[in-house]
Motif scaffolding. Structure first.
Motif, mmCIF file in Angstrom:
data_model
loop_
_atom_site.group_PDB
_atom_site.id
_atom_site.type_symbol
_atom_site.label_atom_id
_atom_site.label_comp_id
_atom_site.label_asym_id
_atom_site.label_seq_id
_atom_site.Cartn_x
_atom_site.Cartn_y
_atom_site.Cartn_z
ATOM 1 N N GLN A 148 0.825 -1.214 0.000
ATOM 2 C CA GLN A 148 0.000 0.000 0.000
ATOM 3 C C GLN A 148 0.856 1.260 0.000
ATOM 4 O OE1 GLN A 148 -3.182 -0.021 2.975
ATOM 5 N NE2 GLN A 148 -3.032 -2.259 3.072
ATOM 6 N N HIS A 149 2.025 1.192 0.643
ATOM 7 C CA HIS A 149 2.916 2.349 0.772
ATOM 8 C C HIS A 149 4.330 1.894 0.377
ATOM 9 C CE1 HIS A 149 -0.426 3.994 3.093
ATOM 10 N NE2 HIS A 149 -0.380 2.920 3.857
ATOM 11 N N PRO A 150 4.657 1.931 -0.896
ATOM 12 C CA PRO A 150 5.918 1.349 -1.378
ATOM 13 C C PRO A 150 7.173 1.936 -0.742
ATOM 14 C CG PRO A 150 4.411 1.738 -3.207
ATOM 15 C CD PRO A 150 3.808 2.393 -2.007
ATOM 16 N N HIS A 151 7.071 3.142 -0.151
ATOM 17 C CA HIS A 151 8.250 3.720 0.499
ATOM 18 C C HIS A 151 8.447 3.171 1.902
ATOM 19 C CE1 HIS A 151 4.720 6.252 1.466
ATOM 20 N NE2 HIS A 151 5.204 6.146 2.683
ATOM 21 N N SER A 152 7.457 2.449 2.424
ATOM 22 C CA SER A 152 7.508 2.021 3.821
ATOM 23 C C SER A 152 8.270 0.710 3.975
ATOM 24 C CB SER A 152 6.098 1.871 4.384
ATOM 25 O OG SER A 152 5.441 0.755 3.804
ATOM 26 N N PHE A 153 8.595 0.411 5.225
ATOM 27 C CA PHE A 153 9.265 -0.841 5.583
ATOM 28 C C PHE A 153 8.387 -1.602 6.574
ATOM 29 C CE2 PHE A 153 12.617 1.104 3.449
ATOM 30 C CZ PHE A 153 13.727 0.271 3.350
ATOM 31 N N GLN A 154 8.597 -2.914 6.645
ATOM 32 C CA GLN A 154 7.933 -3.741 7.636
ATOM 33 C C GLN A 154 8.959 -4.643 8.324
ATOM 34 O OE1 GLN A 154 3.730 -4.520 5.265
ATOM 35 N NE2 GLN A 154 4.292 -5.947 6.910
ATOM 36 N N TRP A 155 8.603 -5.082 9.528
ATOM 37 C CA TRP A 155 9.417 -6.110 10.183
ATOM 38 C C TRP A 155 9.263 -7.406 9.400
ATOM 39 C CZ3 TRP A 155 10.125 -6.494 16.138
ATOM 40 C CH2 TRP A 155 10.655 -5.300 16.620
ATOM 41 N N SER A 156 10.357 -8.098 9.205
ATOM 42 C CA SER A 156 10.347 -9.324 8.418
ATOM 43 C C SER A 156 9.812 -10.494 9.247
ATOM 44 C CB SER A 156 11.771 -9.649 7.948
ATOM 45 O OG SER A 156 12.512 -10.241 9.013
ATOM 46 N N PRO A 157 9.497 -11.608 8.600
ATOM 47 C CA PRO A 157 9.037 -12.785 9.340
ATOM 48 C C PRO A 157 10.089 -13.338 10.285
ATOM 49 C CG PRO A 157 9.417 -13.305 7.020
ATOM 50 C CD PRO A 157 9.460 -11.830 7.135
ATOM 51 N N ILE A 158 11.374 -13.151 9.950
ATOM 52 C CA ILE A 158 12.428 -13.635 10.855
ATOM 53 C C ILE A 158 12.534 -12.712 12.069
ATOM 54 C CG2 ILE A 158 14.907 -14.089 10.995
ATOM 55 C CD1 ILE A 158 14.285 -15.890 8.925
ATOM 56 N N THR A 159 12.063 -11.488 11.925
ATOM 57 C CA THR A 159 12.173 -10.495 12.997
ATOM 58 C C THR A 159 10.945 -10.483 13.899
ATOM 59 O OG1 THR A 159 13.479 -9.137 11.474
ATOM 60 C CG2 THR A 159 12.616 -8.030 13.416
ATOM 61 N N PHE A 160 9.812 -10.918 13.386
ATOM 62 C CA PHE A 160 8.566 -10.856 14.158
ATOM 63 C C PHE A 160 8.690 -11.709 15.422
ATOM 64 C CE2 PHE A 160 3.885 -11.335 14.680
ATOM 65 C CZ PHE A 160 3.537 -10.005 14.595
ATOM 66 N N ALA A 161 7.753 -11.545 16.329
ATOM 67 C CA ALA A 161 7.932 -11.869 17.744
ATOM 68 C C ALA A 161 8.338 -13.299 18.098
ATOM 69 C CB ALA A 161 6.643 -11.532 18.488
ATOM 70 N N HIS A 162 7.942 -14.297 17.363
ATOM 71 C CA HIS A 162 7.923 -15.638 17.924
ATOM 72 C C HIS A 162 9.059 -16.559 17.448
ATOM 73 C CE1 HIS A 162 3.919 -14.033 18.568
ATOM 74 N NE2 HIS A 162 3.742 -14.923 19.512
ATOM 75 N N ASN A 163 10.220 -16.017 17.169
ATOM 76 C CA ASN A 163 11.302 -16.860 16.677
ATOM 77 C C ASN A 163 12.205 -17.351 17.803
ATOM 78 O OD1 ASN A 163 10.629 -16.927 13.963
ATOM 79 N ND2 ASN A 163 11.463 -14.876 13.630
ATOM 80 N N THR A 164 12.664 -18.598 17.687
ATOM 81 C CA THR A 164 13.395 -19.264 18.770
ATOM 82 C C THR A 164 14.641 -19.966 18.230
ATOM 83 O OG1 THR A 164 11.913 -21.162 18.474
ATOM 84 C CG2 THR A 164 11.345 -19.589 20.200
ATOM 85 N N PRO A 165 15.692 -19.227 17.890
ATOM 86 C CA PRO A 165 16.877 -19.838 17.286
ATOM 87 C C PRO A 165 17.715 -20.667 18.243
ATOM 88 C CG PRO A 165 17.244 -17.499 17.661
ATOM 89 C CD PRO A 165 15.797 -17.756 17.959
ATOM 90 N N ALA A 166 17.359 -20.737 19.537
ATOM 91 C CA ALA A 166 18.088 -21.617 20.449
ATOM 92 C C ALA A 166 17.695 -23.080 20.266
ATOM 93 C CB ALA A 166 17.849 -21.196 21.900
ATOM 94 N N LEU A 167 16.613 -23.310 19.515
ATOM 95 C CA LEU A 167 16.167 -24.679 19.295
ATOM 96 C C LEU A 167 16.738 -25.236 17.993
ATOM 97 C CD1 LEU A 167 12.399 -24.427 20.346
ATOM 98 C CD2 LEU A 167 14.385 -25.087 21.727
ATOM 99 N N LEU A 168 17.128 -26.483 18.047
ATOM 100 C CA LEU A 168 17.682 -27.158 16.875
ATOM 101 C C LEU A 168 16.633 -27.235 15.768
ATOM 102 C CD1 LEU A 168 20.405 -28.556 16.194
ATOM 103 C CD2 LEU A 168 19.314 -30.730 16.783
ATOM 104 N N THR A 169 17.075 -27.059 14.536
ATOM 105 C CA THR A 169 16.295 -27.047 13.283
ATOM 106 C C THR A 169 15.596 -25.720 13.031
ATOM 107 O OG1 THR A 169 14.119 -27.884 14.027
ATOM 108 C CG2 THR A 169 15.831 -29.531 13.555
ATOM 109 N N PHE A 170 15.847 -24.704 13.890
ATOM 110 C CA PHE A 170 15.224 -23.399 13.624
ATOM 111 C C PHE A 170 15.578 -22.908 12.227
ATOM 112 C CE2 PHE A 170 15.727 -18.778 13.429
ATOM 113 C CZ PHE A 170 14.446 -18.362 13.725
ATOM 114 N N TRP A 171 16.867 -22.904 11.894
ATOM 115 C CA TRP A 171 17.281 -22.344 10.615
ATOM 116 C C TRP A 171 16.904 -23.245 9.449
ATOM 117 C CZ3 TRP A 171 18.193 -17.466 10.316
ATOM 118 C CH2 TRP A 171 18.673 -16.779 11.444
ATOM 119 N N ALA A 172 16.720 -24.545 9.724
ATOM 120 C CA ALA A 172 16.236 -25.437 8.669
ATOM 121 C C ALA A 172 14.756 -25.183 8.390
ATOM 122 C CB ALA A 172 16.457 -26.889 9.078
#
Length: 806
Positions: free
Chosen positions: A456-480
């Protein structure tokens, strides 16, 4: 005291002029919202050379038939020596004047001369609207005030904003955006410049980022960094955690809700017709910033102003703008909800009803809609370069025809249209939305595109899915399992904020039960030898840092607590209702953030120690029991107390609900202190801090990395089959053809051998991949522990970038 100043006096002619202006605005607009947008600009207190003009929107008084003769502006002038920065409770006697107001429609207006306006050096007169109804007096606070030295529940302060703007130290920064005559090269149709996005950004919580817990403390950090950079001196490792960025997102700096059982910063002790005695103190509350009452949104949070002066916010911004490479400051704007106590301060017309986070605001009410935008404009006029709209998916309105809620994208578009004026320069801020719609729908992780508002606003930015609240990279297979989202960052993430560490993701990491043996991935055994080391490495390792800063598009964002590998969690002592439940939700914090030696340290956890807890293990046992009791009793504090009384724990065998509440406050305040970065300066590793700084400089040297990967010339994939290692790798070409980059990172798993030749061979098996050259590569950035070579072994969390000139 009356001899110290002139008596404030109503100016009838000026008041009549205000009312005439109001009537002209209304008559010139057929649309209530458009009229309200103009009227709202003069609400609150505005200083002029001759007078201070006051305006209040008071629909509830008109609806209830309160006579105009029963409505007054109350002015409270303090002694000149009153220190608004003093957190000690003391009694102050204010000279009291009541000025009749004039009603126009649903508004009240008045102009008053001889009103003391606050400045950097002096507390100004406080003001509130007072009315009489049913034989009782009531007060209304100004929701669009510029200064609330004693909190949002106390009267606001008349403040000289013009003097603040004229004396700000970064006027040259804003003037450099261009004068009216110079605004010819702009992407905006009206010639108003828009602030460009940052190259990389740091998120900061002002209340715990420095020992002082204030914006003045943060300003001092950046003033020190600037001084060293100009002198060519080396930064301390802890200073490097703050450096190398050209953007800062400060978590909300708005006035917060207050806990009626714990906080009292404005308490009337005696009053006469011409004097009001009040016990006052600058607020001290613990909160991560998002529990706002919306009223006084346009003022800075006095709990993080050690001087009690709004100038402190401007000074911090100026310190950021004054660095050799200026840092853009982004305000985190949480206008998507109000804490429940907001209903005590706001007219019912602002509020739609109960919501997920307290009160759901009514964005369809024309005047409320206009006032919300005016709050935004005034707050941003303190000098912010950008605005991050918290939880944009929560800006929903009710459709009476369908009986359903809908995303109020029209209101979000109005937020985007607000312009700022600082130091005589009008500009549009860098616009960022956090929007995970259709969150909280059950399938939101699959269904959200994170692009609705960018489209809707091509000049704007959004938080990415990797940045949004619920990510847990301490768990195995997160990056997979997150590979598909990482690939999206590469393909169309140029308008995303990226990175894995922020205030929400780290907190989510600390909520995981690491002892669970089913229904979740196991803890990644390659990250560390214990849980705290694992969590630290999960949110701060070379592989993820280099992935976002050295290869993928978008604007990478880090979190300063993750940079310093310092504790972080959910902190607040402002909620008397859910206090104990929130503490129980955070019970796994002890696994992830507290070592035995941390608990034994005399600097930490003295409140829970005073309650009898002698060891981390003893505290952990109690916290797990507390968490279980919440679930078993559906949060019945009395039943919980009876259950916990039966176990062997230091609080005794006759616990009450009050005892649990006292424990909850003690825990929250101890965690707040434990998370203060001032305690963690000496714990920083020089080589790690220096390397992370280098990754950010790598990005700044290559601003072209912000753009999406070229589908014909660039490449991003992972090696499959994984064979025990999630190896991300990719190939990028600078737009001018002067440089090529080859990236490889072991995101998780056993060590793996990589070289340009092996990666080129892997890519050759993909018919959609471009040809990756195998000659001429030189290491450009190498993670600590990796050989500076073309054929290297990289372990979990390590990475390398090679470069070549075609």
């Amino acid at each position: 005291m009356s001899s110290e100043y002139a008596t404030p006096t109503r100016l009838t002619d000026r008041t009549d002029d205000l009312v005439s202006w109001h009537e002209t605005v209304v008559s010139n607009h057929d649309d209530d919202f458009e009229a309200a947008k103009t009227l709202s600009t003069r609400l609150g207190a505005h200083t002029t050379t001759e007078a201070v003009e006051f305006g209040f929107w008071t629909p509830e008084l008109v609806e209830r038939g309160v006579p105009e003769s029963k409505v007054w502006l109350e002015l409270l002038t303090p002694p000149t020596e009153t220190d608004p920065g003093d957190t000690d409770h003391r009694t102050v006697s204010f000279a009291r004047e009541r000025i009749p107001m004039t009603r126009a429609g649903e508004y009240h207006w008045v102009a008053v001369e001889d009103v003391r306006a606050g400045t950097r050096d002096e507390l100004g007169a406080l003001y509130q609207l007072v009315y009489e109804e049913g034989g009782n007096e009531h007060t209304i606070q100004d929701p669009v005030s510029y200064s609330v030295p004693f909190g949002a529940f106390a009267p606001a302060e008349v403040y000289d904003l013009d003097a603040l703007d004229q004396t700000r130290a970064d006027r040259d920064y804003f003037e450099a955006l261009g004068t009216d005559d110079e605004r010819v090269s702009t992407t905006e149709d009206d010639g108003i410049p828009r602030i460009d996005p940052a190259t990389s950004m740091l998120e900061i919580h002002p209340g715990t980022a420095t020992e002082r817990g204030s914006l003045a403390g943060l300003a001092e950090v950046y003033e020190g960094i600037a001084e060293k950079q100009r002198a060519g001196d080396d930064l301390e490792p802890w200073e490097r955690a703050f450096a190398g960025y050209d953007g800062i997102q400060v978590m909300p700096v708005e006035p917060l809700t207050e806990n009626e059982e714990e906080h009292d910063f404005w308490s009337v002790t005696d009053d006469t017709e011409d004097e009001l005695s009040v016990e006052v103190a600058r607020p001290e509350m613990i909160n991560w910033g998002y529990d706002i009452v919306v009223s006084a949104f346009s003022a800075p949070n006095p709990a993080i102003l050690e001087t009690g002066r709004p100038d402190e916010l401007v000074d911090f911004i100026a310190a950021c703008h004054d660095l050799p490479r200026p840092i853009k400051v982004v305000f985190d704007v949480a206008l998507g909800h109000a804490d429940n106590r907001g209903a005590e301060l706001l007219s019912d017309r602002y509020i739609l009803g109960p919501g997920m986070y307290g009160k759901h605001l009514d964005y369809t009410e024309p005047t409320a809609r206009a006032v919300f935008l005016e709050m935004q404009r005034r707050k941003m006029d303190f000098g912010a370069d950008g605005i991050r709209v918290d939880g944009a998916q929560d800006f929903t309105s009710y459709d009476p025809e369908t009986g359903e809620m809908y995303h109020d994208d029209d209101f979000l578009a109005e937020m985007d249209r607000v312009t700022q004026e600082v130091a005589g320069t009008e500009y549009r801020p860098w616009m960022i939305y956090e929007d995970g719609r259709p969150w909280p729908r059950e399938d939101w992780e699959l269904a959200s595109s994170y692009r609705a508002l960018i489209e809707q606003h091509p000049h704007s930015f959004q938080w990415s899915p990797i940045t949004f609240a619920h990510n847990t990279p301490a768990l195995l297979t997160f990056w997979a399992t997150k590979w598909w989202r990482a690939r999206e960052v590469g393909e169309f993430g140029g308008n995303w904020l990226t990175g894995v560490a922020n205030h929400d993701t780290v907190r989510r990491g600390t909520q995981i039960d690491p002892t669970v043996e089913f229904n979740q991935s196991p803890v990644n055994p390659y990250l560390g030898d214990d849980y705290p080391e694992t969590l630290d490495e999960a949110y701060d390792n070379a592989a993820s840092s280099m992935l976002f800063h050295c290869f993928l598009p978008g604007v990478p964002m880090d979190f300063v607590h993750a940079n310093m590998r310092a504790p972080w969690g959910f902190i607040r002592d402002t909620d008397p209702t859910w206090n104990v439940k929130v503490v129980s939700d955070e019970s796994k914090f002890l696994y992830w953030q507290v070592r035995d030696e941390d608990f034994a340290d005399d600097r930490f956890f003295h409140r829970v120690k005073d309650l009898g807890f002698d060891s981390r293990e003893e505290l952990l046992t109690f916290m797990n029991a507390l968490s279980s009791a919440v679930g078993a009793t559906d949060y019945d504090l009395d039943v919980m107390a009876a259950m916990l009384s039966a176990m062997d724990q230091p609080l005794g065998d006759d616990l009450s609900a009050e005892d649990l509440e006292a424990y909850g406050y003690a825990w929250m305040r101890d965690v707040h202190d434990f998370a203060n970065l001032g305690y963690w300066h000496d714990e920083q590793d020089e080589s790690r801090a220096r390397f992370r700084h280098q990754t950010r400089e790598f990005r700044h040297d290559r601003p072209w990395l912000i753009s999406d990967l070229d589908e014909d010339a660039d490449y991003f994939t992972y090696r499959h089959p994984t064979d025990g290692t999630v190896l991300y790798y990719g190939f990028r070409n600078s737009p001018d053809g002067s440089e090529q980059l080859l990236f490889a990172a072991n995101m998780e798993g056993v060590p793996v051998q990589v070289s340009p030749e092996s990666l080129a061979d892997d890519a050759a098996g993909d018919e959609n991949a471009p040809t990756i050259p195998t000659d001429g590569w030189e290491p450009a950035l190498v993670a600590p522990g990796v050989d500076d070579a073309t054929d290297v072994e990289i372990a979990n969390g390590q990475a390398i970038v090679w470069r070549r000139e075609p």
